[in-house]
Design a protein around this motif. Structure first.
Motif, PDB file in Angstrom:
ATOM      1  N   LEU A 197       0.832  -1.204   0.000  1.00 26.01           N
ATOM      2  CA  LEU A 197       0.000   0.000   0.000  1.00 26.01           C
ATOM      3  C   LEU A 197       0.865   1.253   0.000  1.00 26.01           C
ATOM      4  O   LEU A 197       0.516   2.272  -0.621  1.00 26.01           O
ATOM      5  CB  LEU A 197      -0.933  -0.006   1.213  1.00 26.01           C
ATOM      6  CG  LEU A 197      -2.062  -1.040   1.160  1.00 26.01           C
ATOM      7  CD1 LEU A 197      -2.822  -1.079   2.475  1.00 26.01           C
ATOM      8  CD2 LEU A 197      -3.011  -0.748   0.003  1.00 26.01           C
ATOM      9  N   ALA A 198       2.013   1.155   0.672  1.00 31.28           N
ATOM     10  CA  ALA A 198       2.922   2.302   0.693  1.00 31.28           C
ATOM     11  C   ALA A 198       3.379   2.644  -0.724  1.00 31.28           C
ATOM     12  O   ALA A 198       3.553   3.817  -1.075  1.00 31.28           O
ATOM     13  CB  ALA A 198       4.111   2.019   1.595  1.00 31.28           C
ATOM     14  N   VAL A 199       3.561   1.613  -1.526  1.00 31.03           N
ATOM     15  CA  VAL A 199       3.952   1.845  -2.918  1.00 31.03           C
ATOM     16  C   VAL A 199       2.862   2.638  -3.652  1.00 31.03           C
ATOM     17  O   VAL A 199       3.142   3.592  -4.380  1.00 31.03           O
ATOM     18  CB  VAL A 199       4.225   0.496  -3.639  1.00 31.03           C
ATOM     19  CG1 VAL A 199       4.428   0.715  -5.122  1.00 31.03           C
ATOM     20  CG2 VAL A 199       5.417  -0.213  -3.015  1.00 31.03           C
ATOM     21  N   ILE A 200       1.628   2.213  -3.424  1.00 25.88           N
ATOM     22  CA  ILE A 200       0.511   2.920  -4.069  1.00 25.88           C
ATOM     23  C   ILE A 200       0.498   4.400  -3.640  1.00 25.88           C
ATOM     24  O   ILE A 200       0.361   5.314  -4.457  1.00 25.88           O
ATOM     25  CB  ILE A 200      -0.829   2.263  -3.692  1.00 25.88           C
ATOM     26  CG1 ILE A 200      -0.838   0.784  -4.075  1.00 25.88           C
ATOM     27  CG2 ILE A 200      -1.998   3.018  -4.299  1.00 25.88           C
ATOM     28  CD1 ILE A 200      -1.165   0.492  -5.496  1.00 25.88           C
ATOM     29  N   VAL A 201       0.663   4.591  -2.324  1.00 23.72           N
ATOM     30  CA  VAL A 201       0.652   5.961  -1.813  1.00 23.72           C
ATOM     31  C   VAL A 201       1.754   6.781  -2.472  1.00 23.72           C
ATOM     32  O   VAL A 201       1.543   7.927  -2.897  1.00 23.72           O
ATOM     33  CB  VAL A 201       0.828   5.978  -0.278  1.00 23.72           C
ATOM     34  CG1 VAL A 201       1.054   7.398   0.228  1.00 23.72           C
ATOM     35  CG2 VAL A 201      -0.379   5.363   0.395  1.00 23.72           C
ATOM     36  N   GLN A 202       2.921   6.157  -2.575  1.00 24.34           N
ATOM     37  CA  GLN A 202       4.080   6.830  -3.182  1.00 24.34           C
ATOM     38  C   GLN A 202       3.775   7.255  -4.627  1.00 24.34           C
ATOM     39  O   GLN A 202       4.047   8.378  -5.037  1.00 24.34           O
ATOM     40  CB  GLN A 202       5.236   5.841  -3.175  1.00 24.34           C
ATOM     41  CG  GLN A 202       6.595   6.462  -3.037  1.00 24.34           C
ATOM     42  CD  GLN A 202       7.642   5.367  -2.842  1.00 24.34           C
ATOM     43  OE1 GLN A 202       7.309   4.247  -2.442  1.00 24.34           O
ATOM     44  NE2 GLN A 202       8.887   5.686  -3.137  1.00 24.34           N
ATOM     45  N   ARG A 203       3.187   6.319  -5.353  1.00 25.04           N
ATOM     46  CA  ARG A 203       2.860   6.632  -6.749  1.00 25.04           C
ATOM     47  C   ARG A 203       1.829   7.756  -6.834  1.00 25.04           C
ATOM     48  O   ARG A 203       1.920   8.628  -7.692  1.00 25.04           O
ATOM     49  CB  ARG A 203       2.310   5.390  -7.455  1.00 25.04           C
ATOM     50  CG  ARG A 203       3.369   4.342  -7.691  1.00 25.04           C
ATOM     51  CD  ARG A 203       2.786   3.151  -8.418  1.00 25.04           C
ATOM     52  NE  ARG A 203       3.744   2.056  -8.431  1.00 25.04           N
ATOM     53  CZ  ARG A 203       3.442   0.791  -8.718  1.00 25.04           C
ATOM     54  NH1 ARG A 203       2.189   0.469  -9.017  1.00 25.04           N
ATOM     55  NH2 ARG A 203       4.367  -0.140  -8.712  1.00 25.04           N
ATOM     56  N   ALA A 204       0.875   7.694  -5.949  1.00 27.14           N
ATOM     57  CA  ALA A 204      -0.145   8.749  -5.954  1.00 27.14           C
ATOM     58  C   ALA A 204       0.510  10.091  -5.658  1.00 27.14           C
ATOM     59  O   ALA A 204       0.234  11.102  -6.313  1.00 27.14           O
ATOM     60  CB  ALA A 204      -1.228   8.434  -4.928  1.00 27.14           C
ATOM     61  N   ARG A 205       1.399  10.052  -4.673  1.00 25.54           N
ATOM     62  CA  ARG A 205       2.057  11.301  -4.288  1.00 25.54           C
ATOM     63  C   ARG A 205       2.901  11.835  -5.453  1.00 25.54           C
ATOM     64  O   ARG A 205       2.982  13.041  -5.675  1.00 25.54           O
ATOM     65  CB  ARG A 205       2.949  11.044  -3.069  1.00 25.54           C
ATOM     66  CG  ARG A 205       3.317  12.298  -2.335  1.00 25.54           C
ATOM     67  CD  ARG A 205       3.983  11.965  -0.996  1.00 25.54           C
ATOM     68  NE  ARG A 205       3.055  11.350  -0.054  1.00 25.54           N
ATOM     69  CZ  ARG A 205       3.410  10.492   0.900  1.00 25.54           C
ATOM     70  NH1 ARG A 205       4.674  10.118   1.026  1.00 25.54           N
ATOM     71  NH2 ARG A 205       2.502   9.992   1.713  1.00 25.54           N
ATOM     72  N   ALA A 206       3.475  10.901  -6.213  1.00 25.70           N
ATOM     73  CA  ALA A 206       4.291  11.307  -7.354  1.00 25.70           C
ATOM     74  C   ALA A 206       3.424  11.756  -8.537  1.00 25.70           C
ATOM     75  O   ALA A 206       3.938  12.165  -9.576  1.00 25.70           O
ATOM     76  CB  ALA A 206       5.202  10.152  -7.770  1.00 25.70           C
ATOM     77  N   GLY A 207       2.125  11.635  -8.393  1.00 24.90           N
ATOM     78  CA  GLY A 207       1.242  12.111  -9.452  1.00 24.90           C
ATOM     79  C   GLY A 207       0.994  11.121 -10.572  1.00 24.90           C
ATOM     80  O   GLY A 207       0.509  11.497 -11.641  1.00 24.90           O
TER      81      GLY A 207
END
Lengths: 407, 407
Positions: free
Chosen positions: B300-310
């Motif tokens: 899930l952290a990966v997903i969050v990271q990607r979201a944060r990266a736009g």
DNA sequence: GCAGTTTGTTGACCCGTTGAACTATCTAGG
DNA sequence: CCTAGATAGTTCAACGGGTCAACAAACTGC
């Protein structure tokens, strides 16, 4: 989360035991003090005191003469008095109705009048309603324990207001207090308490107390009208929600076809199973069953007749509605896990033609095996279920705390 | 429908007042007997007796030394003791966890172990679990008031059985009694009561008691895992249903696309908002976020990271899930009218990216204006919410009836 | 008419809360 | 240093309410 933080006193013990005695008599019928003592676990001494108290309040009476049973001193039986009653009133789209129920659970009077005054004129409606209450109760000897008004729409019993009831044009309207004001003069009883509640929720209470689901702690009730509403009782308590608005089930987005709903959205469950959906599926626009002037029960009787005659379009419509009804019902069952689901309103009238389809769909849709044991039943209380539930709710205060009735 | 028909005795008054005093101290913190008397409405005399009783039971202790406040005799404050605790345990798909919560509401110990033994071996799992309980409680001085086990699936707390829990392979399995047997030796306390409850329901209790919805009587909790479950508290009481199976919300037929669901049906809500749906929308099959070996929180952290990266695909997935989540949430809100809706499980982890969409959809879908005032909040209790709720539930027995703890 | 049986009442006792009087322990001010 | 005022807590008689056991009441059957 805990009930109100209020200290307990001696008197609460008395209150509770009065309630125990009274409820036992309701459940099990007339009996002697000795028997009551045995069955409730109270001592004979205490029961004697309690019964004397309840007699003084006019809630109980001796059923004489004493009865011999084989050997021993003959017992004096007591029973619930019929001179205390609850009043249920209902404001609906096209009628007002009042039901009077006595402590013993018997309907003592019932009146229903057509009423077509523009509903926005709330004062006039409340006048007419209190007039009807007066007429109905005038035939019944005794005194009222309370009144509950059933209204279609969002009701907040906590504030005594109808928040949103488009069918009768009441919006954010104070109701309990104005009605109580009108009735204080008419009934002249300080004990009279007036409350408002949603009609479907009251019908659920009626089913729970006196109807198809009597004795069940967890039940769901679905009422088919123009819209569809739900009333849920969980662990013996009505689920109201924080503002009393629980049960808005009609607008579940379940219809895969984007049929337009009166609420402005599309695909609401009502567009599958509401009365409008049924009628437009079952008959062309010029068919007399659509005529809003005719009595609804008559129009439904026509549908029943056609179904009985084997009319294909009618039967296939009913099949379709049954499937849609089962679909929505399964949502309720999955979420609330009731022991019984009661179908009311027009669903009950057409029930014989719906039940199989509903049960089939529920069996398919409920996640737990065997529909999780949920029985599906038809209401047998008729269109007065809401008023009946209101009368019952008013009486229930007395059973919970008999001291609300003064000596 | 009424609570059990049991006569009230003198002792009930005492029990109730012990509870009043104890709960007041929980809500309002340490205080003197005089103040307690004033605030609860009990007399000083009674409060002194009650407090002495509670001290003897080990539930309260003096917080010394006496404090001077300006003028007058200095007050002796009392506070909840930290030597009585509740135990929450959880069996999940890939871990076991135990949380120990003391009377004061403080987490005293917390352990979590990965656990990959085939779940069908229930005996072994219960052995491992009781071992973990022993380890966790060994660090905490005092005595346990009870234990609640959280399990994923249909649980019937009335029978102490897990009825249907495919994730861990337990079917119609007695659990409470076997676990209690194991722990009687280990904890050697007759007062220990063991219960089982559904994990999402316990998480709802935790939110209600200690989390985002503290102090609200009506709340709904939605947990996003592989499936989706709901826990509802209405008027301060957990809604369980007749067999304890309430809250099966994952299979609402809301998805217009006939996506296949693990339950064998198509179009279930889970296929829109379950973890599987999120991941398959967000990433191709060979993407590492799909790797079931990796820790879920990492993925899930990966997903969050990607979201944060736009990342566009991630963001549009989250938007889509948010809309689906709001759709189902609106069903819950329409039906239950909660004051707060709490999002837990993975919904909480990704909450920052979901909340706007969820709120927008709810505003559209809830029939009453302004979402009927329902707040939408993210859980802040993390993945241990269920165990925490279990510990709280075990303690709640003590607050409701302090006499369950022997003197 | 007496034994046996069941119903209901009476009175001593216990438990728990109340209310008022009283004791305990502080501060402030003369 | 002493006293008035304030606040905390205790003591005790009174009262309400339930329990228990003994007893009175009212029947049947022999």
């Amino acid at each position: 989360m805990q009930p109100t933080i209020r200290p307990a006193e001696q008197f609460d013990v008395r209150r509770g035991n009065l309630s125990v005695a009274l409820r036992r008599l309701r459940e099990a019928g007339p009996r002697s003090r000795a028997r009551l003592a045995e069955e409730t676990g109270l001592t004979k001494a205490t029961v004697s005191v309690l019964v004397a108290d309840l007699v003084q309040r006019g809630l109980l009476r001796e059923v004489g003469p004493p009865e011999n049973r084989g050997s021993g001193r003959p017992a004096v039986d007591y029973e619930l008095h019929d001179r205390v009653y609850g009043i249920g009133a209902e404001v609906s789209v096209d009628y007002l109705s009042v039901t009077v129920l006595d402590l013993r659970g018997e309907v003592r009077a019932r009146k229903r009048v057509g009423y077509d005054v523009p509903r926005a004129e709330r004062e006039a409606t409340l006048d007419a309603l209190s007039q009807l209450v007066r007429e109905t109760t005038s035939e019944v000897p005794g005194r009222p324990a309370g009144l509950t008004l059933a209204a279609p729409g969002n009701v907040n019993p906590g504030t005594g207001r109808v928040d949103y009831a488009p069918l009768i044009g009441w919006y954010d309207a104070p109701v309990a207090a104005p009605l109580a004001d009108r009735l204080v003069d008419q009934l002249g009883d300080a004990a009279l308490r007036v409350e408002v509640e949603n009609d479907v929720k009251l019908a659920a209470i009626a089913e729970h107390a006196l109807g198809a689901a009597a004795g069940t702690a967890d039940l769901a009730y679905l009422s088919g009208e123009m819209g569809v509403g739900a009333g849920v009782i969980a662990a013996g308590r009505l689920v109201r929600g924080t503002r009393g608005h629980a049960g808005e089930i009609g607008h579940l987005p379940l219809n895969p076809a984007p049929a337009p709903c009166a609420c402005g959205r599309t695909g609401c469950w009502e567009t599958m199973v509401g009365l409008g959906a049924l009628l437009s599926l079952a008959a062309d626009p010029d068919d007399p069953v659509h005529d809003p002037q005719r009595d609804l029960e008559e129009r439904l009787a026509v549908i029943v007749q056609r179904a009985r005659a084997g009319d294909r379009r009618t039967l296939s419509t009913l099949e379709q509605v049954a499937t849609g009804l089962g679909l929505g019902a399964s949502v309720l069952i999955n979420m609330m896990n009731p022991a019984v689901l009661v179908l009311g309103g027009y669903f009950a009238v057409l029930g014989d033609y719906l039940l199989d389809g509903v049960r089939r769909e529920i069996a398919d849709r409920v996640v737990a095996a065997d529909a999780d044991g949920c029985r599906v039943e038809l209401s047998r209380l008729g269109f007065d279920a809401a008023a009946l539930g209101g009368a019952y709710a008013a009486l229930d205060r007395v059973f919970t705390d008999p001291t609300v009735v003064p000596i």
